[in-house]
Design an enzyme around this catalytic site. Sequence first.
Site, PDB file in Angstrom:
ATOM      1  N   TYR A  33       0.818  -1.225   0.000  1.00  0.00           N
ATOM      2  CA  TYR A  33       0.000   0.000   0.000  1.00  0.00           C
ATOM      3  C   TYR A  33       0.852   1.277   0.000  1.00  0.00           C
ATOM      4  CZ  TYR A  33      -0.402  -0.287   5.308  1.00  0.00           C
ATOM      5  OH  TYR A  33      -0.208  -0.348   6.659  1.00  0.00           O
ATOM      6  N   GLU A  34       0.202   2.388  -0.270  1.00  0.00           N
ATOM      7  CA  GLU A  34       0.899   3.685  -0.487  1.00  0.00           C
ATOM      8  C   GLU A  34       1.892   3.613  -1.636  1.00  0.00           C
ATOM      9  OE1 GLU A  34      -1.372   5.576   1.481  1.00  0.00           O
ATOM     10  OE2 GLU A  34       0.174   6.747   0.487  1.00  0.00           O
ATOM     11  N   GLY A  35       1.576   2.853  -2.671  1.00  0.00           N
ATOM     12  CA  GLY A  35       2.516   2.666  -3.779  1.00  0.00           C
ATOM     13  C   GLY A  35       3.390   1.471  -3.484  1.00  0.00           C
TER      14      GLY A  35
END
Lengths: 570, 570
Positions: free
Chosen positions: B427-429
């Site tokens: 997550y978050e890239g």
Amino acid sequence: MPYHAPVDDFTFLFDHVVGLDQVRATDRFEEASSDITAAILTEAGKMCEEVMAPLQRKGDLNPAYLENGVVRTSPGFADGFKAIAEGGWVGITADPAHGGMGLPMALNTAVNEMMSAACLSLQLAPLMGQGQIEALEHHASDTLKDIYLPKLISGAWTGTMNLTEPQAGSDVGALSTKAEDNGDGSFSVTGQKIYITWGDNDFAENVCHLVLARLPGAPQGTKGISLFLVPKFIPDADGNPGKANSLKVVSLEHKLGLHGSPTCVMQYDGAQGWLVGPEQGGMAAMFTMMNNARLGVGTQGVGIAEGAFQHALAYAMDRKQGRTQGPTGSIVDHADVRRMLASMKADVFAARAIALSCAVAIDMHNATGEAEWKARAAFLTPIAKAFGTDVGIDVAQQGVQVHGGMGFIEETGAAQFYRDVRVTSIYEGTNGIQAMDLVARKMMDGGEAAHALIDEIEEQAEAARERFPRMGEAVWQASENLREATEWLVSQQDMEDRFAGAVPYLRAFARVLGGHLHLKAALADGVGGPREKLARFYIQRLLPEHEGQLVHAQAGAKALMALSADELAA
Amino acid sequence: MPYHAPVDDFTFLFDHVVGLDQVRATDRFEEASSDITAAILTEAGKMCEEVMAPLQRKGDLNPAYLENGVVRTSPGFADGFKAIAEGGWVGITADPAHGGMGLPMALNTAVNEMMSAACLSLQLAPLMGQGQIEALEHHASDTLKDIYLPKLISGAWTGTMNLTEPQAGSDVGALSTKAEDNGDGSFSVTGQKIYITWGDNDFAENVCHLVLARLPGAPQGTKGISLFLVPKFIPDADGNPGKANSLKVVSLEHKLGLHGSPTCVMQYDGAQGWLVGPEQGGMAAMFTMMNNARLGVGTQGVGIAEGAFQHALAYAMDRKQGRTQGPTGSIVDHADVRRMLASMKADVFAARAIALSCAVAIDMHNATGEAEWKARAAFLTPIAKAFGTDVGIDVAQQGVQVHGGMGFIEETGAAQFYRDVRVTSIYEGTNGIQAMDLVARKMMDGGEAAHALIDEIEEQAEAARERFPRMGEAVWQASENLREATEWLVSQQDMEDRFAGAVPYLRAFARVLGGHLHLKAALADGVGGPREKLARFYIQRLLPEHEGQLVHAQAGAKALMALSADELAA
């Protein structure tokens, strides 16, 4: 989860990489022709695809449970085990005199890998059986063999291994389970064992436990241990299950994964058992069982890796996301996704080829009795176990990554591989134990077995230079690095200096061996073939890892142990 | 699980490694004296130990669930969030004008790490709030700021980020959620968003969603995206929660880990929202939020790593098994166990120091506005995110290994770290996205930011040679290797050639940077100190990994992409 049995890959490896032709050339295994191996791979592969693969998620969602002291297995597992038993897959290597197929361990390893990929929880049941069959074949009396082997081989009965106790895990010699002579040829076994895989089930007529215990007056440590066969139901005069024995399942563990495989705490209260092997010869008998179980567990790692790879590749070929330059328009055309998938596939190949090479060495020793093959098998076993399971864990973890956010959602299935495989680097001797075995016991020959293997790697690399100059040179250089590190290790008298770098050394050895086997595949496949491309990927991008590992391997214990436990805690 | 807040370690890092003195010397952060930072670390640490740590296992066993459209949170989480809010830990860096503390990001990062270690599921709630506060501070109108910021900072209200849709994950520009102007200053937002962390809860008075959507006629891709603030309850004239908005939680995901954190599918049906930033300026606003959230997620990885390390060390110091030469008689005195624990601790140190260095760069940019600090922060962010989470995953996995068979049993707790942390590299890239960002966007300066950092590494290594010849030499050589690889990358015009090796390059950069920061700690600690010993372990045994990674980093895309998707599938 759908699974495609990689039958062609096994055939290629048998014919071109791991040298099954040598095995076929022996009297013992002359029946293992290409036709027979192909037929078995196809048949077992089909069973894995059609019967076992659909059970993987079912077992995860519906764990085995304990009901009134009896283990109730996951839905479909009884039929799944029946299919395994009826296919004859429990007894592929077992003696035909008791109903086995008498085929090579190499073939058994391929079938075990496919079963592991399809449903690891269920595959543990026949794997335990195989270990027990082998231990009985080598160490049991003829009477015991005649009663138990036909039932275990047919899958009518199942088998377990009982080593661990709460205070005796890696240090099995610390066990406290007791056995007393009944004076009638049988013994009374009393004690508690933990982590007993498939300690009970509701689909076999009997469950046979091999239990390590100590006789009165026996010395402390592993030397004082004897091995007993303790059945759930005591066979009657006709060899059929009779009176219930004084043993029970106390509880099941709540585990990270492998929910379909009941992991039992077993209680023996003066249970009737029979000695296997001589008194206080338990560890030797157990080692027979464990050595092949170690290869079996390494193979589980390879199976999960193959399953996780297939699963991730299917997702990547389907998932559209972002602009790509490639033809599919799916994320498989992103360089970073392709890198992950290529790494996974290249490592699966290496780990599989190492496991099969180990199996071939076992077969050659069984067929010829030659000490060189015995040493080769003994040397490769810890490598196959530790590298196979490390690859299983690593590939499963990359499989989650390829799925992105979906990888963290249980419904997708990627997470199950990641959970299920995690124990494989722990059970049957942790990978740390494997590495310590490699640098200590397996180097008691002064490094002879290691150097014989390094010589082979070097010879092929030398010869490959003309056709594949860069790959040949890289593998040659790697073999030199490995030789140097091996010489350093062997020269360390203080075992702590070997142990401090044992895991990195094993890992580096596997990396280089993987390069050797990839190179062999490239030589057989030819320039521009898919296996040559995969070999190039592995040798150029993954093989260099071994150098850093070898630095670590030769760093010794002093500076490490100087960092005290208190300082770690500070 | 018990957790000990590593307050002394943070203080040492602030004072001797990451240079918090520079931050304290600025006007903006002059109040962040040693006394203040010590008091905050102590107070927050105590809350983590006493309030949050006991919730970790509770959340795992009692997942959040959906009841009549409302999320019911795990037992104790409401009180846990209250303690976080009352401590002021949501708004450590927030503007004092709206009730924040106005303190440095470095301090916030330390507190975030401790909260992550204690209970990651719950820590996600304030982390989301922090991101939203920052986005509003930078991009919202004064009216919105006045209504929302005091509530978010006090923790009366919570915040979420709504980016992802089923077909728009890493490719956020593919989103299809729509917004229409209501003509009264507000907009109607319609669409479905997935993976919404803490999309709802039963302890905050209001839940504020930042939602990416497209206005009519806006271009395709990321350029056409606008950002809207969409509250669960529409604030009335007094700024109190009023009428329910047209949005709902459709379902919760069933995840591998983080069971205490509700991951929601959100449905917006003409929900009323307000524009944040200019029309079609949504990505810029979102990037403000994401950049710091990326550091926040990297910090989560460090927190889990610290938690898993403490947990494994406690087990190893307690567990007796086998003969050891050491004083404790427990497995911590086995060289291989000591190796694992030392690796874990050394990597935690490196990842923590990198995260704090990134935070200091953010603080320096915020305080001085200097472009060099902005570039430094931008360059370190993907490294802090990817390396922090890789270390989190790796240390949690080693933590399971240290536990042996117990590691696979859920009751032990080691497995929960392994499950919970797994999503942080996604997550978050994803970490692949971070690495691509590093070698593409973060090298649009021709490698200037990279080389500035490499120069610093090299200078210190040069200067350290006299006191620590071997460590100084090793880090110096590593910086040269990194320089060479960086020059190669920057010179590749085809981005695919950079992307093919982006992940190994990022990893190598982090390894070398970790060596640099360990060396700095050793210089401060002096010969024979525990940090010098740990630095020696890292630099001698772990740092060499970077060489293999840099070979991989410079291998290019051609041979990789030549291995086609079909060939991977064959």
